[in-house]
Design a protein around this motif. Structure first.
Motif, PDB file in Angstrom:
ATOM      1  N   VAL A 278       1.023  -1.132  -0.064  1.00 45.11           N
ATOM      2  CA  VAL A 278       0.045  -0.033  -0.101  1.00 45.11           C
ATOM      3  C   VAL A 278       0.863   1.224  -0.027  1.00 45.11           C
ATOM      4  N   GLU A 279       0.233   2.437  -0.238  1.00 45.12           N
ATOM      5  CA  GLU A 279       0.998   3.470  -0.179  1.00 45.12           C
ATOM      6  C   GLU A 279       0.547   4.319   1.097  1.00 45.12           C
ATOM      7  N   VAL A 280       1.566   4.630   1.980  1.00 44.68           N
ATOM      8  CA  VAL A 280       1.704   5.207   3.116  1.00 44.68           C
ATOM      9  C   VAL A 280       2.168   6.669   3.170  1.00 44.68           C
ATOM     10  N   ALA A 281       1.640   7.837   3.251  1.00 48.33           N
ATOM     11  CA  ALA A 281       2.085   8.952   2.989  1.00 48.33           C
ATOM     12  C   ALA A 281       3.012   9.148   1.669  1.00 48.33           C
ATOM     13  N   GLY A 282       2.735   8.586   0.786  1.00 45.24           N
ATOM     14  CA  GLY A 282       3.421   8.663  -0.486  1.00 45.24           C
ATOM     15  C   GLY A 282       4.436   7.890  -0.449  1.00 45.24           C
ATOM     16  N   ARG A 283       4.857   6.839   0.069  1.00 42.98           N
ATOM     17  CA  ARG A 283       5.614   5.787   0.175  1.00 42.98           C
ATOM     18  C   ARG A 283       5.070   4.517  -0.050  1.00 42.98           C
ATOM     19  N   PRO A 284       5.877   3.550  -0.676  1.00 43.92           N
ATOM     20  CA  PRO A 284       5.332   2.151  -0.564  1.00 43.92           C
ATOM     21  C   PRO A 284       5.720   1.407   0.581  1.00 43.92           C
ATOM     22  N   VAL A 285       4.625   0.457   1.075  1.00 45.39           N
ATOM     23  CA  VAL A 285       4.997  -0.147   2.274  1.00 45.39           C
ATOM     24  C   VAL A 285       4.388  -1.560   2.216  1.00 45.39           C
ATOM     25  N   LEU A 286       5.045  -2.387   2.355  1.00 44.91           N
ATOM     26  CA  LEU A 286       4.660  -3.931   2.670  1.00 44.91           C
ATOM     27  C   LEU A 286       3.790  -4.021   4.070  1.00 44.91           C
ATOM     28  N   THR A 287       2.806  -4.584   4.276  1.00 42.14           N
ATOM     29  CA  THR A 287       1.987  -4.597   5.339  1.00 42.14           C
ATOM     30  C   THR A 287       1.294  -5.943   5.399  1.00 42.14           C
ATOM     31  N   ASP A 288       0.490  -6.288   6.392  1.00 40.93           N
ATOM     32  CA  ASP A 288      -0.474  -7.384   6.404  1.00 40.93           C
ATOM     33  C   ASP A 288      -1.717  -7.185   6.725  1.00 40.93           C
ATOM     34  N   GLN A 289      -2.743  -7.621   5.642  1.00 37.11           N
ATOM     35  CA  GLN A 289      -4.144  -7.082   6.156  1.00 37.11           C
ATOM     36  C   GLN A 289      -4.644  -7.165   7.474  1.00 37.11           C
ATOM     37  N   ARG A 290      -4.226  -8.271   8.205  1.00 37.19           N
ATOM     38  CA  ARG A 290      -4.759  -8.590   9.325  1.00 37.19           C
ATOM     39  C   ARG A 290      -4.415  -7.467  10.213  1.00 37.19           C
ATOM     40  N   TYR A 291      -3.485  -6.476  10.136  1.00 37.56           N
ATOM     41  CA  TYR A 291      -2.973  -5.557  10.910  1.00 37.56           C
ATOM     42  C   TYR A 291      -3.081  -4.149  10.435  1.00 37.56           C
ATOM     43  N   TYR A 292      -3.363  -4.169   9.164  1.00 31.42           N
ATOM     44  CA  TYR A 292      -3.501  -2.943   8.571  1.00 31.42           C
ATOM     45  C   TYR A 292      -4.716  -2.178   8.941  1.00 31.42           C
ATOM     46  N   ARG A 293      -4.380  -1.010   9.598  1.00 33.01           N
ATOM     47  CA  ARG A 293      -5.312  -0.034  10.234  1.00 33.01           C
ATOM     48  C   ARG A 293      -6.221  -1.151  10.948  1.00 33.01           C
ATOM     49  N   ALA A 294      -5.987  -1.934  11.710  1.00 32.36           N
ATOM     50  CA  ALA A 294      -6.567  -2.872  12.688  1.00 32.36           C
ATOM     51  C   ALA A 294      -7.454  -1.960  13.654  1.00 32.36           C
ATOM     52  N   LEU A 295      -6.882  -0.902  14.210  1.00 35.43           N
ATOM     53  CA  LEU A 295      -7.245  -0.352  15.352  1.00 35.43           C
ATOM     54  C   LEU A 295      -8.362   0.788  14.976  1.00 35.43           C
ATOM     55  N   ASP A 296      -8.724   0.941  13.693  1.00 30.79           N
ATOM     56  CA  ASP A 296      -9.707   1.738  13.157  1.00 30.79           C
ATOM     57  C   ASP A 296     -11.370   1.364  13.574  1.00 30.79           C
ATOM     58  N   ASP A 297     -11.180   0.023  13.994  1.00 33.13           N
ATOM     59  CA  ASP A 297     -12.472  -0.344  14.393  1.00 33.13           C
ATOM     60  C   ASP A 297     -13.179   0.378  15.405  1.00 33.13           C
TER      61      ASP A 297
END
Length: 323
Positions: A278-297
């Motif tokens: 994904v792009e985060v602040a204009g930078r390419p980032v490798l992450t995991d769906q399970r924890y990407y923005r998980a605390l937005d719930d």
């Protein structure tokens, strides 16, 4: 799970009656219930990354007897250095090993219930297993475990019979709570997969993640061979899917270059069950769906969302390569 939960689980096993097996049996239960997490020191001595080694060999079937034997060896040394007082339970190595082994086994079992997963057959197998049933820190665990321990200790101090009964009852209640959450997550994942197929999407993986505090809700993550999406599942309202879908971006040239040159990226991919770019602040980032923005719930208190590190489980792909 957090180490407080593991310690309480070990103490509950001891209070069930296992502490009478040998001198230091209660200590063996508590230490054994935490022993697999000794893997946190390995990256200081070996060229491995924590994310790839944690919940691996020390949590695997082949490593559990080793963890138990190491714990018993430590307690044997204490027994030699500090002889028992007359009338106390003698040190019995074999019963202590069996009690400690049971406590050690409780550790990967509780870890398996979270979304982080456990590599049960490491280092011979690299598959990660997860029930996706309990958040990594669960307040219900603390209440059930704490009450069971406290009531058994209190009964023992009062000289009552069957001092282990409260702990045994608490253990039974805990298993029922676990079974209900495993079944609920499995139902949520089946419901999600069926809904996606009705929309013409063939899901490759669907994961129901329990948020903190509201254990009855599930944050849903799904992926096909090329896209991923999210949703929620709750009693009463059922499944709600986020209409937005995004590409996995695993063909991104920046990711492919980083995978070939960075050990950190390869270690992350060894562990990650749902990798995305994904792009985060204009930078390419490798992450995991399970924890990407998980605390937005919405069930997560705002105070926790503000204090949680925003870059958890995120690896920038535009950093210099590592050997």
């Amino acid at each position: 799970m957090d180490n407080l939960t593991h310690s309480l689980a070990g103490a509950l096993l001891g209070q069930m009656g296992l502490k009478r097996a040998s001198r230091f049996a209660l200590a063996g239960c508590i230490l054994g219930a935490n022993a697999p997490d000794i893997d946190f020191i390995v990256p200081f001595f070996l060229p491995v990354d924590y994310i790839a080694f944690h919940r691996g060999p020390t949590h695997a079937l082949f490593g559990l007897p080793v963890m138990a034997a190491g714990t018993v060896a430590l307690l044997w040394l204490v027994d030699r250095l500090k002889p028992a007082k007359p009338g106390t339970t003698p040190f019995r190595a074999w019963p202590l090993f069996l009690v400690t082994l049971l406590a050690v086994i409780s550790h990967p079992f509780l870890d398996w219930l979270t979304t982080y997963a456990v590599a049960f057959f490491a280092p011979l197998g690299d598959r990660w297993y997860s029930a996706n049933a309990i958040f990594i820190i669960d307040w219900v665990y603390w209440i059930i475990l704490g009450l069971g321990i406290w009531l058994s200790v209190r009964r023992g101090k009062r000289g009552g019979a069957h001092t282990g009964r409260p702990a045994q009852i608490a253990g039974g209640i805990l298993l029922l709570y676990i079974a209900a959450n495993v079944a609920w997550s499995a139902h949520a994942e089946r419901t999600l997969a069926a809904a996606l197929r009705q929309r013409g999407i063939q899901p490759r993986l669907a994961v129901a993640s329990p948020p903190p505090f509201a254990f009855w809700n599930r944050t849903m993550a799904w992926r096909s061979d090329s896209i991923w999406g999210s949703g929620n599942f709750a009693p009463g309202t059922g499944l709600s899917l986020n209409p937005e879908t995004r590409p996995l971006n695993l063909d991104d040239t920046r990711f492919l270059r980083a995978r070939a040159t960075s050990r950190q990226v390869r270690s992350f991919l060894y562990w990650s069950r749902m990798p995305i770019v994904v792009e985060v602040a204009g930078r390419p980032v490798l992450t995991d769906q399970r924890y990407y923005r998980a605390l937005d719930d919405k069930s997560v208190p705002a105070a926790i969302r503000r204090r949680a590190p925003s870059a958890s489980f995120q690896i920038p792909l535009d950093l210099p390569s590592e050997p």
